[in-house]
Design an enzyme around this catalytic site. Structure first.
Site, mmCIF file in Angstrom:
data_model
loop_
_atom_site.group_PDB
_atom_site.id
_atom_site.type_symbol
_atom_site.label_atom_id
_atom_site.label_comp_id
_atom_site.label_asym_id
_atom_site.label_seq_id
_atom_site.Cartn_x
_atom_site.Cartn_y
_atom_site.Cartn_z
ATOM 1 N N GLY A 261 0.838 -1.240 0.021
ATOM 2 C CA GLY A 261 -0.144 0.057 0.034
ATOM 3 C C GLY A 261 0.945 1.259 0.020
ATOM 4 O O GLY A 261 2.212 1.248 0.242
ATOM 5 N N LYS A 262 0.106 2.400 -0.251
ATOM 6 C CA LYS A 262 1.003 3.648 -0.106
ATOM 7 C C LYS A 262 1.793 3.921 0.958
ATOM 8 O O LYS A 262 3.043 4.319 1.008
ATOM 9 C CB LYS A 262 -0.039 4.684 -0.334
ATOM 10 N N ARG A 263 1.348 3.284 2.034
ATOM 11 C CA ARG A 263 2.299 3.426 3.302
ATOM 12 C C ARG A 263 3.506 2.476 3.562
ATOM 13 O O ARG A 263 4.356 2.985 4.147
ATOM 14 C CB ARG A 263 1.263 3.026 4.641
#
Ligand code: GLU
Length: 479
Positions: free
Chosen positions: A245-247
């Site tokens: 994910g973006k994180r």
């Protein structure tokens, strides 16, 4: 069989690393079979729509060299390629289903639906809309959702990656086809478009696998042939068992470009994330990928994202470009990645610097840090000299006199080139009795004050005689 494939992103933001394979594999299959890849913008979720996202998607595909055969910009026989501009078409198809008794206009207010949901959850029963379907649906009018009228049954199908699948009737429901706002759902729009556009292979993320039985029911109700279904497993975050994910650093593809990753490497890395051709080969050109790609060798489990590997591969590609196309071709790609001071020097000088340092680069932006001393005299820090691990055993006086010997020897070099410099350095070793690590570290530090440099003779050659001697003298004076 000529494969007609499509990449159908929703313009809800940038394309992150985890999503690009849904463009790469359709592209490879289309090119391999002499078919075509369609780019279709699925922009019917107006709440998630992000201004500029389509341009970003186009930009990303172009940069990676994934030219689409039909779609925005290039046009094609199935225009328009933005779903928001195809609203009428979906409504027509939905009306056909109403006419054949396989869809209905649903006047149920959303509060009522919420109530059904609550009741089911209180009774610990799964919520299925088909249990609450209105008895006498009215004529459709704008503002009313249209739902599919499902006929629950078992489904079997083959997914090219996941294998043979089987589900029971409990997964079938009256899914929404047209929303209250008049836009179609993804579930319906993609079926209509894939059929209209003649798509033969639906390649998309595995998150759509659980909805597939509903899609199969729709194909049936619409009298459509099933396309081949290809579910691409998630790309996993660097650790743990979750989707990237973006994180977890799932940056956009264009961010990597701006950080100095080159397109060939990015394409190569992503294509091989969860696919291999069964050999040990790691570097593939786009043409090789087109030739070797096969659906059968897409892994059915998630592949782990590994940035270190991406950067390694990028380094390999930087070398490959320089070694096969020449340093000029590589140089053309480095514009914008040099330290600012480099602009004060002629291009030929930068090319020379590149020619001796390229094999150490992992990304083009490494140039910024790794080449500064070619363009500005480094600040003299005596501690860095006397504290160096190879020079610690020497006293300051010894270092100073060794430097003087070096200066004298290099001053005598008439033809300042890599070969002559290597000869002079070898003679210095013999004359001083020092170990290479000691002698060369001293010269390297005094001239660059950097942790690494290309081979010493090459570095001195590019810096030139005047600069080399001036820097050695500055250190000798400061000691
Ligand atoms: N618009 C969908 C998405 O971005 C595409 C799924 C598909 O390829 O059908 O996830």
């Amino acid at each position: 069989m000529k494969a007609i494939t499509r990449f159908a992103p929703s313009p809800t933001g940038y394309i992150h690393i985890g999503n690009v394979r849904s463009a790469i594999y359709p592209y490879l299959l289309a090119k391999q079979t002499g078919g075509k890849m369609i780019l279709r913008i699925e922009d019917t979720d107006r709440e998630r729509y992000v201004e500029g996202a389509t341009e970003l998607i186009e930009d990303t595909l172009k940069w990676l060299g994934l030219d689409w055969d039909e779609g925005p910009i290039v046009g094609g026989p199935n225009e328009p390629y933005f779903q928001s501009e195809r609203k009428e078409l979906y409504l027509e198809w939905a009306k056909k289903l109403i006419a054949s008794g396989r869809a209905y206009a649903d006047p149920t207010p959303s509060e009522k639906i919420d109530e059904y949901r609550r009741e089911c959850s209180a009774a610990k029963k799964p919520f299925l809309y088909r249990d609450h379907r209105p008895e006498n649906p009215p004529e459709w009018e704008p503002g009313m959702p249209i739902r599919f009228l499902t006929v629950p049954k078992e489904y079997e199908w083959h997914d090219e990656v996941m294998g043979d699948m089987h589900t029971g009737p409990e997964v079938l429901d009256d899914i929404i086809l047209i929303k209250r706002d008049g836009y179609p759902t993804y579930n319906f729009a993609h079926i209509v478009d894939d059929a209209e556009m003649g798509v033969t292979h639906v390649m998309r993320g595995v998150e759509y696998l659980s909805s597939t039985p509903n899609y199969l029911a729709l194909y049936e109700a619409l009298g459509l042939e099933r396309p081949k279904l290809v579910s691409l497993p998630h790309i996993l975050a660097p650790s743990g068992n979750k989707k990237l994910g973006k994180r977890d650093g799932a940056k956009s593809v264009t961010e990597y470009r701006d950080d100095g990753v080159i397109a060939e490497a990015m394409l190569n890395y992503l294509a091989c994330l969860g696919w291999n051709d069964g050999t040990e080969q790691e570097l593939y050109t786009k043409e090789e990928l087109i030739e070797k790609f096969s659906l059968a060798r897409i892994q059915n489990s998630g592949a782990r994202y590994d940035e270190t590997k991406l950067f390694w591969m990028n380094g390999q590609w930087i070398r490959r470009i320089c070694d096969t196309q020449g340093v000029r071709a590589l140089y053309d790609r480095t514009i914008g990645f040099w330290p600012e001071v480099a602009a004060n020097y002629p291009e030929d000088y930068r090319v020379k610097v590149l020619s001796i340092i390229y094999d150490r680069l992992k990304t083009l932006s490494d140039l910024r840090e790794m080449t500064t001393y070619f363009f500005v005299d480094p600040a003299v820090e005596i501690d860095a000299v006397v504290g160096n691990k190879f020079l610690k055993k020497m006293s300051e006086a010894e270092i100073e006199s060794l430097l003087k010997v070096v200066i004298r020897k290099l001053s005598d070099v008439q033809e300042w080139n890599a070969n002559k410099l290597q000869e002079a350095l070898n003679e210095l070793l013999a004359e001083t009795g020092k170990k290479p690590a000691e002698l060369f570290s001293l010269i390297r530090i005094a001239v660059t004050f950097a942790a690494f440099s290309p081979a010493l003779n090459l570095t001195l050659d590019v810096l030139g005689k005047d600069v080399t001697l001036a820097r050695l003298n500055a250190v000798a004076r400061a000691i």
